[in-house]
Design a protein around this motif. Structure first.
Motif, PDB file in Angstrom:
ATOM      1  N   GLN B  28     -36.520  28.145   7.802  1.00  0.00           N
ATOM      2  CA  GLN B  28     -36.500  27.398   9.050  1.00  0.00           C
ATOM      3  C   GLN B  28     -37.760  26.543   9.149  1.00  0.00           C
ATOM      4  O   GLN B  28     -38.825  26.951   8.673  1.00  0.00           O
ATOM      5  CB  GLN B  28     -36.416  28.347  10.242  1.00  0.00           C
ATOM      6  CG  GLN B  28     -35.158  29.184  10.270  1.00  0.00           C
ATOM      7  CD  GLN B  28     -33.888  28.341  10.260  1.00  0.00           C
ATOM      8  OE1 GLN B  28     -33.788  27.364  10.981  1.00  0.00           O
ATOM      9  NE2 GLN B  28     -32.932  28.710   9.409  1.00  0.00           N
ATOM     10  N   ASP B 152     -34.276  15.580   5.809  1.00  0.00           N
ATOM     11  CA  ASP B 152     -33.924  15.535   7.238  1.00  0.00           C
ATOM     12  C   ASP B 152     -34.142  14.154   7.857  1.00  0.00           C
ATOM     13  O   ASP B 152     -33.323  13.711   8.656  1.00  0.00           O
ATOM     14  CB  ASP B 152     -34.654  16.621   8.038  1.00  0.00           C
ATOM     15  CG  ASP B 152     -36.163  16.468   8.029  1.00  0.00           C
ATOM     16  OD1 ASP B 152     -36.669  15.637   7.257  1.00  0.00           O
ATOM     17  OD2 ASP B 152     -36.830  17.180   8.790  1.00  0.00           O
ATOM     18  N   THR B 153     -35.199  13.439   7.466  1.00  0.00           N
ATOM     19  CA  THR B 153     -35.400  12.116   8.072  1.00  0.00           C
ATOM     20  C   THR B 153     -34.338  11.114   7.637  1.00  0.00           C
ATOM     21  O   THR B 153     -34.195  10.071   8.256  1.00  0.00           O
ATOM     22  CB  THR B 153     -36.787  11.542   7.741  1.00  0.00           C
ATOM     23  OG1 THR B 153     -36.985  11.664   6.346  1.00  0.00           O
ATOM     24  CG2 THR B 153     -37.881  12.275   8.468  1.00  0.00           C
ATOM     25  N   PHE B 154     -33.596  11.424   6.580  1.00  0.00           N
ATOM     26  CA  PHE B 154     -32.453  10.594   6.195  1.00  0.00           C
ATOM     27  C   PHE B 154     -31.151  11.206   6.715  1.00  0.00           C
ATOM     28  O   PHE B 154     -30.086  10.962   6.165  1.00  0.00           O
ATOM     29  CB  PHE B 154     -32.365  10.439   4.676  1.00  0.00           C
ATOM     30  CG  PHE B 154     -33.476   9.629   4.068  1.00  0.00           C
ATOM     31  CD1 PHE B 154     -34.184   8.709   4.812  1.00  0.00           C
ATOM     32  CD2 PHE B 154     -33.801   9.776   2.733  1.00  0.00           C
ATOM     33  CE1 PHE B 154     -35.212   7.964   4.250  1.00  0.00           C
ATOM     34  CE2 PHE B 154     -34.827   9.027   2.157  1.00  0.00           C
ATOM     35  CZ  PHE B 154     -35.532   8.124   2.924  1.00  0.00           C
ATOM     36  N   ARG B 155     -31.231  12.012   7.753  1.00  0.00           N
ATOM     37  CA  ARG B 155     -30.065  12.702   8.321  1.00  0.00           C
ATOM     38  C   ARG B 155     -29.364  13.554   7.263  1.00  0.00           C
ATOM     39  O   ARG B 155     -28.180  13.737   7.285  1.00  0.00           O
ATOM     40  CB  ARG B 155     -29.063  11.704   8.927  1.00  0.00           C
ATOM     41  CG  ARG B 155     -29.686  10.784   9.967  1.00  0.00           C
ATOM     42  CD  ARG B 155     -28.682   9.838  10.559  1.00  0.00           C
ATOM     43  NE  ARG B 155     -27.720  10.533  11.382  1.00  0.00           N
ATOM     44  CZ  ARG B 155     -26.449  10.651  11.071  1.00  0.00           C
ATOM     45  NH1 ARG B 155     -25.980  10.127   9.961  1.00  0.00           N
ATOM     46  NH2 ARG B 155     -25.631  11.299  11.851  1.00  0.00           N
ATOM     47  N   TYR B 156     -30.105  14.070   6.312  1.00  0.00           N
ATOM     48  CA  TYR B 156     -29.589  14.889   5.208  1.00  0.00           C
ATOM     49  C   TYR B 156     -28.565  14.135   4.357  1.00  0.00           C
ATOM     50  O   TYR B 156     -27.769  14.735   3.660  1.00  0.00           O
ATOM     51  CB  TYR B 156     -28.995  16.217   5.709  1.00  0.00           C
ATOM     52  CG  TYR B 156     -29.994  17.097   6.410  1.00  0.00           C
ATOM     53  CD1 TYR B 156     -30.982  17.765   5.706  1.00  0.00           C
ATOM     54  CD2 TYR B 156     -29.962  17.246   7.790  1.00  0.00           C
ATOM     55  CE1 TYR B 156     -31.916  18.552   6.353  1.00  0.00           C
ATOM     56  CE2 TYR B 156     -30.898  18.045   8.452  1.00  0.00           C
ATOM     57  CZ  TYR B 156     -31.862  18.695   7.725  1.00  0.00           C
ATOM     58  OH  TYR B 156     -32.776  19.479   8.359  1.00  0.00           O
ATOM     59  N   LYS B 215     -32.158  20.655   0.232  1.00  0.00           N
ATOM     60  CA  LYS B 215     -32.640  20.309   1.570  1.00  0.00           C
ATOM     61  C   LYS B 215     -34.164  20.279   1.632  1.00  0.00           C
ATOM     62  O   LYS B 215     -34.832  21.174   1.115  1.00  0.00           O
ATOM     63  CB  LYS B 215     -32.127  21.343   2.572  1.00  0.00           C
ATOM     64  CG  LYS B 215     -30.837  20.934   3.187  1.00  0.00           C
ATOM     65  CD  LYS B 215     -30.553  21.722   4.420  1.00  0.00           C
ATOM     66  CE  LYS B 215     -29.230  21.261   4.987  1.00  0.00           C
ATOM     67  NZ  LYS B 215     -28.799  22.100   6.098  1.00  0.00           N
ATOM     68  N   THR B 217     -37.567  19.001   4.373  1.00  0.00           N
ATOM     69  CA  THR B 217     -37.995  18.416   5.636  1.00  0.00           C
ATOM     70  C   THR B 217     -39.242  17.592   5.373  1.00  0.00           C
ATOM     71  O   THR B 217     -39.989  17.874   4.443  1.00  0.00           O
ATOM     72  CB  THR B 217     -38.265  19.490   6.709  1.00  0.00           C
ATOM     73  OG1 THR B 217     -38.582  18.821   7.929  1.00  0.00           O
ATOM     74  CG2 THR B 217     -39.432  20.385   6.342  1.00  0.00           C
ATOM     75  N   MET B 218     -39.418  16.558   6.177  1.00  0.00           N
ATOM     76  CA  MET B 218     -40.601  15.718   6.010  1.00  0.00           C
ATOM     77  C   MET B 218     -41.613  16.078   7.082  1.00  0.00           C
ATOM     78  O   MET B 218     -41.280  16.105   8.264  1.00  0.00           O
ATOM     79  CB  MET B 218     -40.221  14.241   6.105  1.00  0.00           C
ATOM     80  CG  MET B 218     -41.331  13.320   5.669  1.00  0.00           C
ATOM     81  SD  MET B 218     -40.904  11.590   5.835  1.00  0.00           S
ATOM     82  CE  MET B 218     -40.204  11.251   4.248  1.00  0.00           C
ATOM     83  N   ARG B 220     -44.520  15.573   9.675  1.00  0.00           N
ATOM     84  CA  ARG B 220     -44.794  14.387  10.493  1.00  0.00           C
ATOM     85  C   ARG B 220     -46.174  13.840  10.219  1.00  0.00           C
ATOM     86  O   ARG B 220     -47.111  14.593   9.986  1.00  0.00           O
ATOM     87  CB  ARG B 220     -44.691  14.761  11.959  1.00  0.00           C
ATOM     88  CG  ARG B 220     -43.251  14.824  12.378  1.00  0.00           C
ATOM     89  CD  ARG B 220     -43.126  15.630  13.601  1.00  0.00           C
ATOM     90  NE  ARG B 220     -41.934  16.464  13.502  1.00  0.00           N
ATOM     91  CZ  ARG B 220     -41.452  17.135  14.504  1.00  0.00           C
ATOM     92  NH1 ARG B 220     -42.061  17.107  15.658  1.00  0.00           N
ATOM     93  NH2 ARG B 220     -40.373  17.839  14.347  1.00  0.00           N
ATOM     94  N   HIS B 221     -46.271  12.562  10.242  1.00  0.00           N
ATOM     95  CA  HIS B 221     -47.579  11.935  10.059  1.00  0.00           C
ATOM     96  C   HIS B 221     -47.512  10.512  10.573  1.00  0.00           C
ATOM     97  O   HIS B 221     -46.437   9.949  10.770  1.00  0.00           O
ATOM     98  CB  HIS B 221     -47.967  11.928   8.582  1.00  0.00           C
ATOM     99  CG  HIS B 221     -46.930  11.290   7.699  1.00  0.00           C
ATOM    100  ND1 HIS B 221     -46.869   9.939   7.487  1.00  0.00           N
ATOM    101  CD2 HIS B 221     -45.904  11.838   7.008  1.00  0.00           C
ATOM    102  CE1 HIS B 221     -45.855   9.687   6.678  1.00  0.00           C
ATOM    103  NE2 HIS B 221     -45.243  10.801   6.382  1.00  0.00           N
ATOM    104  N   GLU B 222     -48.667   9.934  10.788  1.00  0.00           N
ATOM    105  CA  GLU B 222     -48.741   8.531  11.150  1.00  0.00           C
ATOM    106  C   GLU B 222     -48.218   7.717   9.977  1.00  0.00           C
ATOM    107  O   GLU B 222     -48.703   7.853   8.859  1.00  0.00           O
ATOM    108  CB  GLU B 222     -50.197   8.149  11.419  1.00  0.00           C
ATOM    109  CG  GLU B 222     -50.730   8.642  12.746  1.00  0.00           C
ATOM    110  CD  GLU B 222     -50.149   7.873  13.909  1.00  0.00           C
ATOM    111  OE1 GLU B 222     -50.256   6.643  13.900  1.00  0.00           O
ATOM    112  OE2 GLU B 222     -49.582   8.507  14.817  1.00  0.00           O
ATOM    113  N   LYS B 223     -47.237   6.881  10.258  1.00  0.00           N
ATOM    114  CA  LYS B 223     -46.718   6.074   9.161  1.00  0.00           C
ATOM    115  C   LYS B 223     -47.623   4.874   8.957  1.00  0.00           C
ATOM    116  O   LYS B 223     -47.880   4.118   9.870  1.00  0.00           O
ATOM    117  CB  LYS B 223     -45.293   5.617   9.471  1.00  0.00           C
ATOM    118  CG  LYS B 223     -44.294   6.699   9.154  1.00  0.00           C
ATOM    119  CD  LYS B 223     -42.866   6.204   9.213  1.00  0.00           C
ATOM    120  CE  LYS B 223     -41.929   7.373   9.065  1.00  0.00           C
ATOM    121  NZ  LYS B 223     -41.076   7.551  10.223  1.00  0.00           N
TER     122      LYS B 223
END
Lengths: 358, 268
Positions: B28, B152-156, B215, B217-218, B220-223
């Protein structure tokens, strides 16, 4: 002028309010009222009232769209949504505060213009143009900005397009049926159809059998003959709006999986970093707001059909009665839950003319 | 054949991998920061399981100035890779200058160091990607493998079929054969597509595991996606350039330091 008679107009030509043949290219040429009025304005006499009115009438008359068989007039207020909506979207895409600001401004603007236009020009196409512009704008943003993120599957795109197709089909059929009222109007006097009531619609200016309400957003009357289509169109609209906003939000935001099946957005803090992301996000928020409104209308319709009330009767109910979902009120059209539904679902065009001859 | 590259060590029993490959449990996302239970690796971020393992994997991570992510990633990966009973070593390739980030060049340098240290398998990995399934084994297959196909950021979903970035496993031999990656992509984008062109040129068809295993997950970070303006022009001549631009044309200075949890390669 007599030479022109009989000759068909090209798409850019029209007969103006003085029955003279004109061309769209001459839109900005030769306006006597403007010339005279402007002259008196710079000579310090002010723009005379009658010149001003005539000038506005000329503007109204010359604002036309090229159309087959001659250019058609466009009323000014019907053009507003085409300009306002894209502007609002672009402004709202800048930052969160711009989104909040522009959406609340639009809400106030719509409430104000609703009261104003219903009073001044009830036949206005403003609201219908607003609906159509919304649909087109949302679909364009989805297909040309959200899809190129390459995060949405082809199947998902097809499913959404089918929902929109379903909605458009319902809307079209509903409007075709609504326009048939005009045929009935002539012999509505001697119509004999058990259970049918006729209402005059002040906006359509026709007699409408079994009227429920007039929908300004669809620009037609909703009655028993197209209520089923109306409810179906609301279902399609709700599904399409909710689905498209989910697809867009999960594309531009950080998504998570609920119970390992449903993908939902959970962090949208980065959407204002690029214009494409921002405008997609704004369109998704707009879709969600519309979806909520559509859902409320849908639930209201389901309730009213179930208890056999029309929208008009519902609006006249006292507040206490509305709180009890209208169960206690007098319902002269109520035929029971199943019959109420079957009479709108299984509606067939009654043969009015045969009845009137007997 | 490559499986036998590691000599049988001290008559150890073969590691057992079936349970890992067959595992159905997902990690998770909220567990990621908490999963820190691992055996302290040997200096330089290397760990050996006490059984005869798969060929050693080197995890190569291009990096610059993301301390918070580095902590989460390294801790998590030690836990994850030890669960997979692999012999591995983590290489952090740190671009220590203010030029545009050159991901591909950093990967080339990391790969060079790893190959020099005798690692037969390279895992080219972004620091913000976290694998969520223990079955996504961090070892090389016979053909190069795109590991992060369900992000996940590509909607899987997989954005396009030839995507070959994020996390990739490739044998050192193959990496040398295609002359590594191009050194010319400065800024964001393009270098992974260039890499894929090189594979195609050398008839190396890539593979993927099924989406549920892949699967990720990415974090989070400042892009800071300063896009590489040149990337489309570079990409047009990707296959032509592969002979002279790549692993053998590295002329950058770097130093290697052994830290407790990883090998730190500083590129100046």
């Amino acid at each position: 002028m007599s030479d022109d008679d009989g000759e068909s107009l090209c798409c850019c030509e029209y007969y103006d309010k003085d029955k003279n043949r004109s061309h769209l290219l001459a839109t900005c040429c030769f306006c006597e009222d403007f010339d005279e009025g402007f002259e008196s304005l710079i000579t310090g006499k002010g723009f005379p009232q009658h010149r001003r009115q005539k000038f506005m009438a000329t503007v109204q008359d010359r604002l036309r769209l090229p159309w087959r068989g001659g250019a058609k007039t466009v009323s000014i207020e019907a053009v507003i949504p085409i300009i306002v909506l894209p502007t609002i979207f672009i402004v709202a895409a800048q930052s969160l505060w711009w989104t909040v600001f522009s959406f609340s401004t639009v809400t106030v603007f719509l409430l104000y213009i609703f009261k104003f236009l219903i009073k001044v020009t009830p036949k206005t196409k403003f609201f219908f143009v607003w609906s159509v512009t919304s649909i087109i704008l949302l679909y364009i943003i989805f297909e040309f900005i959200v899809i190129p993120f390459l995060e949405i599957l082809f199947e998902e795109n097809i499913a959404l397009s089918l929902l929109i197709g379903g909605f458009l089909f319902c809307l079209y059929t509903l409007k075709v049926r609504a326009n048939q009222y005009h045929k009935f109007q002539a012999d509505s006097e001697n119509l004999l159809h058990p259970g049918t009531r006729f209402h005059n619609c002040s906006i359509c200016q026709t007699t409408v059998p079994d009227k429920d309400h007039h929908c300004v957003w669809y620009d037609c009357c909703i009655s028993r003959q197209n209520q089923c289509l109306f409810i179906m169109s609301l279902v399609f609209a709700f599904a399409a709006l909710l689905y498209s906003s989910n697809l867009t939000l999960t594309s531009v935001c950080h998504p998570f999986e609920l119970y390992e099946t449903i993908l939902l957005p959970d962090d949208c803090s980065e959407v204002y970093q690029a214009f494409e992301l921002g405008i997609s996000f704004v369109s998704a928020i707009y879709s969600m707001i519309l979806a909520v409104i559509v859902l409320i209308l849908l639930l209201q319709q389901i309730l009213l059909v179930s208890i056999g009330l029309t929208r008009k009767e519902w609006n006249k109910l006292p507040f206490s009665s509305k709180c009890l979902l209208g169960v206690t009120s007098r319902k002269s059209h109520n035929r029971g839950f199943i019959r109420n539904w079957s009479r709108i679902i299984c509606w067939t065009a009654p043969n009015y003319s045969i009845v009137s001859h007997t | 054949m490559y499986v036998k590259q590691n000599a049988k060590q001290d008559n150890l029993e073969s590691c057992y991998y079936s349970d890992i490959l067959a595992s159905r449990n997902f990690i998770q996302i909220d567990e990621i920061a908490r999963l820190k239970n691992f055996v302290m690796p040997i200096s330089g971020g290397e760990h050996k399981p006490e059984c005869d393992h798969l060929p050693s994997s080197s995890i190569i991570i291009p990096y610059r100035n993301r301390t918070e992510q580095l902590g989460i990633f390294v801790n998590y990966m030690h836990h994850f890779l030890q669960k997979q009973r692999l012999h591995y070593r983590i290489f952090i390739v740190d671009q220590n200058n203010t030029n545009l980030f050159n991901r591909a060049k950093l990967l080339n340098i990391g790969a060079k160091v790893a190959i020099d240290n005798g690692y037969p398998c390279l895992i080219l990995h972004d620091i913000d990607l976290i694998p969520l399934h223990y079955g996504n084994i961090y070892a090389c297959s016979k053909v190069p493998r795109h590991m992060s196909s369900s992000l996940d950021t590509f909607r899987y979903n997989l954005p396009y079929l030839t995507l070959f970035g994020g996390a990739v496993a490739i044998l050192s031999e193959q990496y040398k054969e295609i002359n590594g990656m191009s050194n010319l992509y400065e800024g964001w984008g393009g270098e992974d597509d260039d890499f894929y062109e090189r594979l195609v040129k050398h008839n190396l068809t890539a593979c993927r595991f099924c989406a549920s295993v892949s699967k990720y997950t990415m974090l989070r970070h400042e892009k800071n996606l300063k896009k590489s303006g040149d990337r489309f022009n570079l990409l047009k001549k990707a296959t032509e350039r592969s002979n002279y631009d790549g692993l053998d044309s590295l002329n950058t200075e770097y130093t290697v330091q052994k830290k407790p949890l990883y090998t730190h390669i500083i590129v100046s």
